[in-house]
Design an enzyme around this catalytic site. Structure first.
Site, PDB file in Angstrom:
ATOM      1  N   SER A  80      41.679 103.360  15.691  1.00  0.00           N
ATOM      2  CA  SER A  80      42.572 103.095  16.824  1.00  0.00           C
ATOM      3  C   SER A  80      43.948 103.736  16.632  1.00  0.00           C
ATOM      4  CB  SER A  80      42.710 101.591  17.032  1.00  0.00           C
ATOM      5  OG  SER A  80      43.270 100.983  15.877  1.00  0.00           O
TER       6      SER A  80
ATOM      7  N   ASP B 253      42.566 101.449   6.175  1.00  0.00           N
ATOM      8  CA  ASP B 253      42.409  99.996   6.245  1.00  0.00           C
ATOM      9  C   ASP B 253      43.344  99.294   5.262  1.00  0.00           C
ATOM     10  OD1 ASP B 253      40.170  99.735   8.190  1.00  0.00           O
ATOM     11  OD2 ASP B 253      39.243 101.067   6.728  1.00  0.00           O
TER      12      ASP B 253
ATOM     13  N   LYS C 222      39.419 103.263   3.167  1.00  0.00           N
ATOM     14  CA  LYS C 222      39.118 103.683   4.533  1.00  0.00           C
ATOM     15  C   LYS C 222      37.656 103.399   4.824  1.00  0.00           C
ATOM     16  CE  LYS C 222      40.521 107.548   6.204  1.00  0.00           C
ATOM     17  NZ  LYS C 222      40.793 106.817   7.441  1.00  0.00           N
TER      18      LYS C 222
ATOM     19  N   GLY D 220      36.002 101.988  10.264  1.00  0.00           N
ATOM     20  CA  GLY D 220      35.372 102.481  11.492  1.00  0.00           C
ATOM     21  C   GLY D 220      34.083 103.243  11.229  1.00  0.00           C
TER      22      GLY D 220
ATOM     23  N   GLU E  60      35.774 111.853   7.077  1.00  0.00           N
ATOM     24  CA  GLU E  60      37.229 111.747   6.873  1.00  0.00           C
ATOM     25  C   GLU E  60      37.627 112.219   5.490  1.00  0.00           C
ATOM     26  OE1 GLU E  60      37.607 107.580   7.668  1.00  0.00           O
ATOM     27  OE2 GLU E  60      38.408 107.914   9.679  1.00  0.00           O
TER      28      GLU E  60
ATOM     29  N   LYS F  36      48.581  96.926   6.704  1.00  0.00           N
ATOM     30  CA  LYS F  36      47.708  97.718   5.825  1.00  0.00           C
ATOM     31  C   LYS F  36      48.264  97.812   4.401  1.00  0.00           C
ATOM     32  CE  LYS F  36      45.372  98.726   9.630  1.00  0.00           C
ATOM     33  NZ  LYS F  36      45.117 100.070  10.082  1.00  0.00           N
TER      34      LYS F  36
HETATM   35  O1  DER Z   1      37.511 103.991   9.601  1.00  0.00           O
HETATM   36  C1  DER Z   1      38.593 104.445   9.212  1.00  0.00           C
HETATM   37  O2  DER Z   1      38.738 105.021   8.098  1.00  0.00           O
HETATM   38  C2  DER Z   1      39.825 104.228  10.047  1.00  0.00           C
HETATM   39  O3  DER Z   1      40.775 105.247   9.846  1.00  0.00           O
HETATM   40  C3  DER Z   1      40.414 102.906   9.617  1.00  0.00           C
HETATM   41  O4  DER Z   1      40.598 102.984   8.270  1.00  0.00           O
HETATM   42  C4  DER Z   1      41.709 102.563  10.322  1.00  0.00           C
HETATM   43  O5  DER Z   1      41.379 102.180  11.616  1.00  0.00           O
HETATM   44  P1  DER Z   1      42.491 101.515  12.562  1.00  0.00           P
HETATM   45  O6  DER Z   1      43.560 102.564  12.743  1.00  0.00           O
HETATM   46  O7  DER Z   1      41.732 101.250  13.840  1.00  0.00           O
HETATM   47  O8  DER Z   1      42.988 100.269  11.864  1.00  0.00           O
END
Ligand code: DER
Length: 232
Positions: free
Chosen positions: A30, A87, A97, A100, A106, A124
């Protein structure tokens, strides 16, 4: 909402680091979605000439929608900058991380970049990684064996929690863009993230884990009052 404001201001600040002609890794989640929208605005309004390499199909779709030229990592080969969410991050800028489910692409994209900037909100920031469940991507073949081997391995490591769970998507197992599954590890506190990351990736069936060690160069923290902090 206040948390959306925090994510937006972090994303907007990070987009200021993007320069004309750059090849940019586009994160998933997000906060990264706000970054893609802000970057698209700079492309449309300033004529910024960049190429974006997405880290998931949903980021690729959003990037195209906002007018960013999307290329594959193979076309780009190397990137100038990746901007992505996280995260958790600790004071060594090590990350968890994968919340998601996109941490494999990534991590590949972030590792192929000269610089990685992580965009976050205060929730975070942690003293020790591990309160967020650590995602581990495993191939579908023998995933229950992989899960059992992971838990067996945990017993010999500096972690407090020892339980794991297959990530579900409703009634069915979650499936990543590569068609793999995710095992979430409930460790509570990770004493030695570098060691844990190496050991996990040695287990047959494990593709990649969500620990990003010595990859992140800069963390941008957005606050709901509009303030932004940059830590590097
Ligand atoms: O899945 C991931 O790695 C995302 O980047 C997650 O770590 C962060 O998601 P958010 O910005 O919705 O909190």
């Amino acid at each position: 909402s206040p948390i959306d404001t925090a994510k937006f201001v972090a994303a907007k600040r990070a987009v200021d680091f993007v320069e004309d002609g750059m090849r940019v890794g586009l994160g998933t989640g997000s906060t990264a979605a706000w970054m893609v929208r802000c970057l698209g605005e700079r492309v449309r309004e300033e004529g910024l000439r960049i190429a974006g390499v997405p880290t998931s199909t949903r980021t690729a779709e959003l990037a195209r929608q906002v007018g960013i030229r999307v290329i594959s990592l193979d076309e780009a080969r190397w990137l100038d900058l990746t901007i992505d969410g996280a995260d958790e991050f600790d004071m060594d800028l090590n990350l968890i991380k994968g919340g998601g489910g996109a941490h494999l692409q990534e991590k590949i994209v972030a590792t192929a970049s000269d610089q990685m900037i992580v965009i976050t909100d205060p929730s975070k920031q942690v003293e020790h990684l591990g309160s967020f469940p650590l995602p581990v991507e495993v191939i579908p073949f023998g995933w229950q064996t992989s899960k059992a081997l992971i838990e067996e391995t945990l017993a010999s490591l500096e972690v407090l929690g020892q339980t794991s769970a297959l990530r579900m998507n409703g009634e069915a197992p979650f499936v990543t863009d590569e068609g793999n599954h995710i095992i979430d590890l409930y460790l509570q506190r990770i004493g030695n993230p570098r060691q844990l990351s190496m050991v996990l990736n040695q287990i047959p069936g494990v593709v990649e884990n969500g620990l990003f060690i010595d990859i992140c160069d800069k963390v941008v923290i957005g606050h709901q009052d509009g303030r932004v902090e940059v830590i590097d």
